[in-house]
Design an enzyme around this catalytic site. Structure first.
Site, mmCIF file in Angstrom:
data_model
loop_
_atom_site.group_PDB
_atom_site.id
_atom_site.type_symbol
_atom_site.label_atom_id
_atom_site.label_comp_id
_atom_site.label_asym_id
_atom_site.label_seq_id
_atom_site.Cartn_x
_atom_site.Cartn_y
_atom_site.Cartn_z
ATOM 1 N N SER A 129 -3.114 13.612 8.495
ATOM 2 C CA SER A 129 -3.389 12.470 8.107
ATOM 3 C C SER A 129 -2.841 11.978 6.632
ATOM 4 O O SER A 129 -3.115 10.964 6.134
ATOM 5 C CB SER A 129 -4.942 12.649 7.712
ATOM 6 O OG SER A 129 -5.601 12.334 9.058
ATOM 7 N N LYS A 132 -1.253 8.599 6.374
ATOM 8 C CA LYS A 132 -2.089 7.524 5.888
ATOM 9 C C LYS A 132 -2.016 6.832 4.843
ATOM 10 O O LYS A 132 -2.186 5.677 4.371
ATOM 11 C CB LYS A 132 -3.641 7.954 5.920
ATOM 12 C CG LYS A 132 -4.211 8.257 7.584
ATOM 13 C CD LYS A 132 -5.749 8.467 7.262
ATOM 14 C CE LYS A 132 -6.325 8.550 8.765
ATOM 15 N NZ LYS A 132 -6.032 9.675 9.393
ATOM 16 N N SER A 187 -11.104 9.769 6.227
ATOM 17 C CA SER A 187 -9.910 9.855 7.100
ATOM 18 C C SER A 187 -10.029 9.299 8.651
ATOM 19 O O SER A 187 -9.534 9.833 9.604
ATOM 20 C CB SER A 187 -9.412 11.260 7.029
ATOM 21 O OG SER A 187 -8.004 11.441 7.294
#
Length: 438
Positions: A129, A132, A187
Site C-alpha cells: 500500500s 498509494k 488504507s
C-alpha cells in the site's frame, strides 16, 4: 584612376581578414583549451554560467522541502545503483544502524533531496500500500476535497480478495475528502477503486501513475494495480518510494491526510471512527509514536512483507525514510527500523556526504522515453519541454561543442585564404596588362 597594390600587401590584408573572421567565431573556439567539464557535467570556462530550471513549489505545505537544490552529480547517482549499503561518513559521524534487516532501505534529507545513506536503493520489490502515495500524488490534484460522488456497484467491482477496506457502500454519496481519509488512514482499497473510477477508470489511473512516476525520476516503479495490491510485475523501490514521499510533502492536502491520526467516516446515518494504521504515527500496538512524525504511508501484503515510507520533522529539518520487507523482528519491525533510520539521520545530518539525490537524473532529450516495461494506457503523457533543450553537459547559449566551433573556424579561414589568392591573382594580371610595352 588605377590603384596598384603589391601582391604581398593583398595577402597581408587577407590574413588580417582571417584573424578578424576567427575573432567572430562563437565562444567555444575562444574557450578551446581553457574549458573543462565538472563532475556534474556543467562546463566551466570564459562563457556565462548556466542555471537549470527550478522545480515548481506551488501549493506548499507548512515548512515544505526545498526544491531549489541542484541534482547530485551523476557519480552519486551511480553510487546508489550499487548493491549493498552506501554511506559516506565524515570523521566523527555515527555509523548506520546495525539492527537493519530490511531488504532495502533509504534515508534522505527531504529539504535538499540528498540521500544520506541507503541499502539496495534500486532493488525492485512489491510496494504493497505504499504505492498509494503515488496514487495520491497523481489523483489528488484532480479530485479536491469538496467533490461529491454517489458510489455504484461498478465502482467497487474487482477489489482483490483480502483487501483492506474502509467500508465504502454502493448507493451512498461521499465527499472526496471522506474517501481520501479512507485511503490514507485505513488504507482502504475500496476508497481507491472509487476515486480511480472518478478519475477516469482503473487502467487510465494506472497509466497516469506510471507517467507521474517517470516525470519524478522514479524509474524502478511498474504500476499494475493503483491500490498496491499484489499483482505480477508490480514493483517499486526504496528510492522511488522516497521520491513519492518527498513530492507529497509539497502538497498541503497530502500532508494533512497522511498526518491525521483519527477521523470520522460516513456510515448508515451515522459516522464511525477510523484510525491511521501507521503505528509510528499513532503509537498503537505497543509501537511508540515517533516525535515529529508526518506520516506518509505504510503497507503490508503476503508478497511485499511490511513496507513503510515516512517523514519526520525536528528542529526545522525534515527527513524521509523508506523501509522495505524487514527479515527479522516480527510484524512491527518495519516501524522500529524506520525509527532507527530517523534517529541516525537527524544525528548524521551535516556529518555525512550524500551518496545520491532524490532529484531526477539529467536525461538527454534524444534518449528520454518511457521506462522498459511501462504499460501503455490512455493516461496523459508527461509534459513536453517548455523550451529548447541542450545536450547534457552543454551550457546554455552554446551552439555546439568544440568540434562544431573548429569546423566553423576552418570554413571561415578557407574562405579568407581563397579570397586572398583571388585578389593576388587579379592584381598580378592587372599589373601585366598595365605595364609599358617594349
Amino acid at each position: 584612376m588605377t590603384i596598384r597594390l603589391p601582391a604581398r600587401t593583398a595577402v597581408s590584408c587577407s590574413a588580417l581578414c582571417v584573424v578578424g573572421a576567427l575573432a567572430l567565431v562563437p565562444g567555444p573556439v575562444a574557450a578551446l583549451g581553457g574549458a573543462h567539464t565538472t563532475a556534474t557535467g556543467s562546463r566551466v570556462g570564459t562563457g556565462s554560467a548556466h542555471t537549470g530550471p527550478t522545480p515548481s513549489t506551488a501549493n506548499p505545505p507548512p515548512a515544505p522541502p526545498s526544491s531549489s537544490s541542484p541534482p547530485s552529480p551523476p557519480s552519486t547517482h551511480a553510487t546508489l545503483d550499487r548493491p549493498g549499503t552506501q554511506v559516506r561518513l565524515r570523521a566523527g559521524a555515527p555509523g548506520v544502524p546495525r539492527e537493519m534487516s530490511a531488504r532495502s532501505w533509504l534515508v534522505a534529507d527531504a529539504d535538499t533531496g540528498d540521500v544520506l545513506a541507503a541499502h539496495n536503493a534500486h532493488l525492485a520489490l512489491p510496494p504493497a500500500s505504499t504505492l498509494k502515495a503515488l496514487f495520491a500524488l497523481t489523483v489528488l490534484p484532480v479530485l479536491p476535497p469538496a467533490v461529491r460522488h454517489t458510489v455504484t456497484e461498478a465502482d467497487l467491482a474487482d477489489i482483490g480478495p483480502g483487501s483492506s477496506l474502509v467500508g465504502v457502500r454502493a448507493g451512498r454519496t461521499y465527499r472526496a475528502s471522506d474517501l481520501w481519509r479512507g485511503v490514507f488512514l485505513n488504507s482502504g482499497n475500496d476508497a481507491v477503486h472509487v476515486l480511480a473510477e472518478m478519475n477516469g477508470g482503473w487502467r487510465a489511473t494506472a497509466a497516469q501513475m506510471q507517467a507521474k512516476a517517470r516525470s519524478l525520476g522514479a524509474h524502478d516503479t511498474r504500476v499494475v494495480s493503483p491500490d498496491g495490491y499484489d499483482m505480477p510485475g508490480q514493483v517499486s523501490s526504496a528510492y522511488d518510494l522516497a521520491v513519492f514521499g518527498r513530492a507529497g510533502l509539497r502538497n498541503t492536502d497530502f500532508v494533512r491526510y497522511c498526518a491525521t491520526v483519527r477521523a470520522k467516516f460516513p456510515g448508515d446515518g451515522w459516522a464511525y471512527e477510523i484510525e491511521n494504521t501507521n503505528r509510528l504515527l499513532t503509537g498503537a500496538d505497543g509501537v511508540a509514536a515517533y516525535p515529529g512524525l508526518i506520516g506518509i504511508k505504510n503497507g503490508s501484503t503476503s508478497q511485499a512483507g511490511s513496507t513503510l515510507v515516512a517523514a519526520a520533522r525536528r528542529g526545522g529539518h525534515t527527513l524521509v525514510v523508506t523501509v522495505m520487507d524487514p527479515q527479522e523482528g516480527g510484524r512491527f519491525a518495519v516501524y522500529e527500523e524506520a525509527r532507527a533510520l530517523l534517529d541516525w539521520g537527524f544525528g548524521a545530518t551535516g556529518r555525512v556526504d550524500p551518496v545520491g539525490s532524490l532529484q531526477p537524473r539529467p536525461t538527454s532529450p534524444a534518449t528520454a522515453g518511457p521506462p522498459a516495461g511501462a504499460r501503455p494506457g490512455p493516461g496523459p503523457a508527461a509534459a513536453p519541454p517548455t523550451g529548447p533543450s541542450a545536450p547534457a553537459g552543454t551550457a546554455a547559449g552554446d551552439s555546439g561543442g568544440p568540434g562544431d566551433a573548429l569546423a566553423t573556424a576552418g570554413t571561415l579561414a578557407g574562405a579568407a585564404a581563397l579570397g586572398a589568392g583571388a585578389v593576388a591573382l587579379a592584381l598580378r594580371l592587372h599589373g601585366r596588362r598595365s605595364a609599358p610595352r617594349p
